[in-house]
Design a protein around this motif. Sequence first.
Motif, short mmCIF file in Angstrom:
data_model
loop_
_atom_site.label_atom_id
_atom_site.label_comp_id
_atom_site.label_asym_id
_atom_site.label_seq_id
_atom_site.Cartn_x
_atom_site.Cartn_y
_atom_site.Cartn_z
N SER A 28 20.04 23.65 47.09
CA SER A 28 19.65 23.35 48.47
C SER A 28 18.13 23.42 48.61
CB SER A 28 20.28 24.36 49.43
OG SER A 28 21.68 24.29 49.36
N GLU A 54 24.24 21.52 62.03
CA GLU A 54 25.26 22.53 61.77
C GLU A 54 26.27 22.57 62.92
OE1 GLU A 54 25.43 27.06 60.13
OE2 GLU A 54 24.02 26.68 61.75
N GLY A 57 28.82 20.04 62.60
CA GLY A 57 29.68 20.18 61.44
C GLY A 57 29.27 19.33 60.25
N ILE A 59 26.54 19.96 58.28
CA ILE A 59 26.08 20.87 57.24
C ILE A 59 26.61 22.26 57.56
CG2 ILE A 59 23.98 19.56 56.71
CD1 ILE A 59 22.39 21.66 58.27
N SER A 60 26.61 23.11 56.57
CA SER A 60 26.97 24.51 56.77
C SER A 60 26.07 25.33 55.85
CB SER A 60 28.45 24.73 56.44
OG SER A 60 28.70 24.43 55.09
N ARG A 61 26.05 26.61 56.09
CA ARG A 61 25.27 27.49 55.22
C ARG A 61 26.11 28.69 54.85
NH1 ARG A 61 20.67 29.68 59.43
NH2 ARG A 61 21.93 29.36 61.28
N THR A 62 25.92 29.16 53.65
CA THR A 62 26.72 30.27 53.15
C THR A 62 26.12 31.62 53.53
OG1 THR A 62 25.58 30.18 51.03
CG2 THR A 62 27.64 28.97 51.22
N TRP A 66 18.47 29.01 55.70
CA TRP A 66 18.76 27.59 55.58
C TRP A 66 18.76 27.10 54.15
CZ3 TRP A 66 21.37 25.29 58.95
CH2 TRP A 66 21.25 25.58 60.30
N CYS A 69 22.08 26.01 52.69
CA CYS A 69 22.88 25.01 53.39
C CYS A 69 23.57 24.07 52.41
CB CYS A 69 22.03 24.23 54.39
SG CYS A 69 20.89 23.05 53.68
N ARG A 70 24.71 23.58 52.87
CA ARG A 70 25.52 22.64 52.09
C ARG A 70 25.93 21.49 53.00
NH1 ARG A 70 29.81 26.40 48.86
NH2 ARG A 70 28.27 27.57 47.69
N SER A 72 28.64 19.21 54.57
CA SER A 72 30.06 19.31 54.85
C SER A 72 30.72 17.99 54.49
CB SER A 72 30.29 19.64 56.32
OG SER A 72 29.70 20.88 56.63
#
Length: 73
Positions: A28, A54, A57, A59-62, A66, A69-70, A72
């Motif tokens: 990322s 985000e 929906g 992207i998301s982050r674990t 930031w 982020c991943r 989606s």
Amino acid sequence: MTRPDALSSRREAVLRAIRDWIAETGESPSVRQIGERGGLSSTSSVAYRLGLLEARGLISRTGHRWCSCRLST
């Protein structure tokens, strides 16, 4: 008139920057790296747009940061 689900050009640029960076490096990008690729000089502006993506929906982050982020699916 734009579609309600259409992204603004800035949000699309941020999403494209994330997608391209992950494809190139497998990791990322940081907020600064997203800004450089997305044409934004302010990190707060990048963070604002990341928050909007985000919320939609896309992207998301674990974690809290930031750089985790991943995209989606």
